[in-house]
Design a protein around this motif. Structure first.
Motif, mmCIF file in Angstrom:
data_model
loop_
_atom_site.group_PDB
_atom_site.id
_atom_site.type_symbol
_atom_site.label_atom_id
_atom_site.label_comp_id
_atom_site.label_asym_id
_atom_site.label_seq_id
_atom_site.Cartn_x
_atom_site.Cartn_y
_atom_site.Cartn_z
ATOM 1 N N ASP A 199 44.150 32.486 26.596
ATOM 2 C CA ASP A 199 44.313 33.753 27.310
ATOM 3 C C ASP A 199 43.401 33.866 28.533
ATOM 4 N N ALA A 200 42.389 32.987 28.607
ATOM 5 C CA ALA A 200 41.404 33.091 29.684
ATOM 6 C C ALA A 200 41.559 32.016 30.753
ATOM 7 N N VAL A 201 42.207 30.904 30.416
ATOM 8 C CA VAL A 201 42.286 29.763 31.336
ATOM 9 C C VAL A 201 43.732 29.501 31.733
ATOM 10 N N ASP A 202 44.003 29.565 33.025
ATOM 11 C CA ASP A 202 45.338 29.316 33.568
ATOM 12 C C ASP A 202 45.277 28.074 34.455
ATOM 13 N N LEU A 203 45.852 26.978 33.980
ATOM 14 C CA LEU A 203 45.797 25.730 34.735
ATOM 15 C C LEU A 203 46.819 25.672 35.866
ATOM 16 N N ARG A 233 35.528 32.911 27.501
ATOM 17 C CA ARG A 233 36.163 34.119 26.953
ATOM 18 C C ARG A 233 35.296 35.359 27.210
ATOM 19 N N ILE A 234 33.992 35.193 27.129
ATOM 20 C CA ILE A 234 33.079 36.301 27.402
ATOM 21 C C ILE A 234 33.218 36.774 28.849
ATOM 22 N N LEU A 235 33.338 35.824 29.768
ATOM 23 C CA LEU A 235 33.503 36.187 31.180
ATOM 24 C C LEU A 235 34.742 37.054 31.385
ATOM 25 N N LYS A 236 35.814 36.720 30.692
ATOM 26 C CA LYS A 236 37.064 37.471 30.854
ATOM 27 C C LYS A 236 36.989 38.836 30.165
ATOM 28 N N ASN A 237 36.531 38.863 28.908
ATOM 29 C CA ASN A 237 36.637 40.077 28.101
ATOM 30 C C ASN A 237 35.523 41.092 28.348
ATOM 31 N N ILE A 238 34.325 40.628 28.667
ATOM 32 C CA ILE A 238 33.201 41.550 28.845
ATOM 33 C C ILE A 238 32.900 41.797 30.325
ATOM 34 N N PHE A 239 32.966 40.724 31.133
ATOM 35 C CA PHE A 239 32.600 40.860 32.539
ATOM 36 C C PHE A 239 33.811 41.000 33.472
ATOM 37 N N SER A 240 35.019 40.981 32.890
ATOM 38 C CA SER A 240 36.263 41.176 33.658
ATOM 39 C C SER A 240 36.340 40.255 34.878
ATOM 40 N N CYS A 241 35.951 39.010 34.697
ATOM 41 C CA CYS A 241 36.009 38.040 35.796
ATOM 42 C C CYS A 241 37.459 37.713 36.131
ATOM 43 N N THR A 242 37.669 37.271 37.336
ATOM 44 C CA THR A 242 39.023 36.941 37.778
ATOM 45 C C THR A 242 39.504 35.642 37.132
ATOM 46 N N LYS A 243 40.783 35.412 37.279
ATOM 47 C CA LYS A 243 41.394 34.202 36.755
ATOM 48 C C LYS A 243 40.739 32.950 37.340
ATOM 49 N N ASP A 244 40.474 32.964 38.632
ATOM 50 C CA ASP A 244 39.848 31.814 39.287
ATOM 51 C C ASP A 244 38.410 31.608 38.807
ATOM 52 N N GLU A 245 37.689 32.689 38.575
ATOM 53 C CA GLU A 245 36.297 32.579 38.128
ATOM 54 C C GLU A 245 36.206 32.002 36.715
ATOM 55 N N THR A 246 37.053 32.494 35.814
ATOM 56 C CA THR A 246 37.010 31.986 34.435
ATOM 57 C C THR A 246 37.488 30.542 34.376
ATOM 58 N N TYR A 247 38.534 30.229 35.135
ATOM 59 C CA TYR A 247 39.029 28.847 35.192
ATOM 60 C C TYR A 247 37.945 27.904 35.700
ATOM 61 N N SER A 248 37.263 28.298 36.759
ATOM 62 C CA SER A 248 36.248 27.445 37.378
ATOM 63 C C SER A 248 35.054 27.239 36.450
ATOM 64 N N PHE A 249 34.626 28.304 35.783
ATOM 65 C CA PHE A 249 33.539 28.179 34.815
ATOM 66 C C PHE A 249 33.923 27.186 33.722
ATOM 67 N N PHE A 250 35.125 27.318 33.205
ATOM 68 C CA PHE A 250 35.646 26.428 32.155
ATOM 69 C C PHE A 250 35.639 24.967 32.609
ATOM 70 N N ILE A 251 36.155 24.691 33.804
ATOM 71 C CA ILE A 251 36.192 23.323 34.323
ATOM 72 C C ILE A 251 34.771 22.783 34.504
ATOM 73 N N GLY A 252 33.864 23.622 34.994
ATOM 74 C CA GLY A 252 32.475 23.210 35.149
ATOM 75 C C GLY A 252 31.853 22.797 33.825
ATOM 76 N N CYS A 253 32.189 23.528 32.758
ATOM 77 C CA CYS A 253 31.692 23.190 31.416
ATOM 78 C C CYS A 253 32.216 21.822 30.965
#
Length: 317
Positions: A199-203, A233-253
């Motif tokens: 639900d948080a990562v859109d490739l 998931r925390i970035l999306k649900n608590i901090f309401s980060c954008t799709k690009d921000e959550t995707y980028s964080f995920f890839i960085g991990c």
């Protein structure tokens, strides 16, 4: 008269058939199946390749007799591909790959002769050093045949992102002597499709946000991959980060352990090929976390590398 080839790049999840003349791609047929599909049913992959060859012949008004060979490399030579060929041992370069080619006719697919290029293995009693590759050897031969790399760059390490990303070292004769494999592409696909992160990562439609890419890389480096991934998931649900921000964080991990391996190498130059989406993210992180020279192939160079590599290995003049 220049030879016409079909060149098949067989991956884990996708297969590409290129019609090639004078080291230029005239046409391409893409199949959304790879060796992984062969685990359950190898006949499906055979049928798709057969249909792809027929389609390319038809729409380019070419007859089977006009094609010199079908050159094939990658996971297409594994136990789930078209033919199961043992790897050759490292160190290995263009001569070893040429000498170990396997030419066969697969009547159920085409009367045009197939020439299969074997993969390379590191045979070692050491669990840490033993490894295998299929396809990247052809890609690397292509990269080093394109005049992109020069002696002034010093010692190079080659990074080929994909389903199974490779970190490769070559000797002074251009032979592959050391490499390591990361499950990068498959990890990205599986985590984003089959975990709570779906639900948080859109490739499909995400772009790289450099700030969050580096946040993911650094958080993972300090806290570990398992903990870092859930923070997506925390970035999306608590901090309401954008799709690009959550995707980028995920890839960085996901890329963080691989980047650390690259940074710790003694290479002066990092050469990036392979998949564009992962390559761009790796380039961004590396340029921000190390002093090495970074050379990133453009999309056209990356696409041509396997094609040129296959022809160079086959012809070996």
């Amino acid at each position: 008269m220049s030879a016409l080839y079909f060149i098949i790049d067989g991956g884990t999840t996708n297969t590409r058939i290129n019609l090639v003349k004078d080291e230029k791609i005239l046409d391409c047929f893409k199949i959304s199946l790879g060796a992984r599909a062969g685990i359950d049913n190898r006949e499906t992959l055979k049928t798709e390749i057969k249909n792809g060859i027929k389609e390319l012949l038809s729409r380019n008004f070419i007859e089977e007799k006009d094609i010199c060979r079908i050159l094939a490399s990658g996971m297409i030579t594994c136990e789930f591909g078209l033919i199961n060929l043992p790897h050759i041992a490292a160190p290995a370069g263009i001569k070893e790959l040429h000498d170990s080619m396997e030419e066969v006719i697969l009547d159920e697919i085409s009367p045009i002769p197939f020439v299969f290029i074997r993969g390379i293995k590191i045979s070692s009693d050491s669990f840490e050093e033993a490894d295998i590759m299929r396809g990247e050897e052809t890609e690397l031969i292509g990269i080093n045949s394109m005049g992109i790399i020069s002696e002034e760059y010093g010692k190079c390490i080659y990074i080929l992102p994909g389903s199974h990303s490779k970190i490769i070292k070559i000797d002074s004769d251009g032979r592959i002597y050391s490499f390591s494999t990361m499950l990068t592409g498959e990890m990205i696909a599986s985590l984003s499709a089959h975990t709570i992160l779906k639900d948080a990562v859109d490739l499909e439609s995400s772009e790289i946000d450099s700030e969050y890419l580096l946040k993911g890389y650094n958080f993972c480096k300090n806290e570990g991959l398992n903990k870092a991934l859930f923070k997506t998931r925390i970035l999306k649900n608590i901090f309401s980060c954008t799709k690009d921000e959550t995707y980028s964080f995920f890839i960085g991990c996901v890329l963080s352990p691989e980047i650390e391996h690259i940074v710790s190498s003694d290479a002066e130059t990092v050469v990036l090929g392979g998949k564009a989406q992962i390559k761009k993210a790796m380039e961004t992180i590396l340029k921000n976390c190390c002093e090495k020279k970074i050379i990133s192939l453009n999309d056209n160079e990356a696409e041509l590398s396997t094609v040129i590599g296959a022809i160079k290995i086959f012809e070996l003049l």
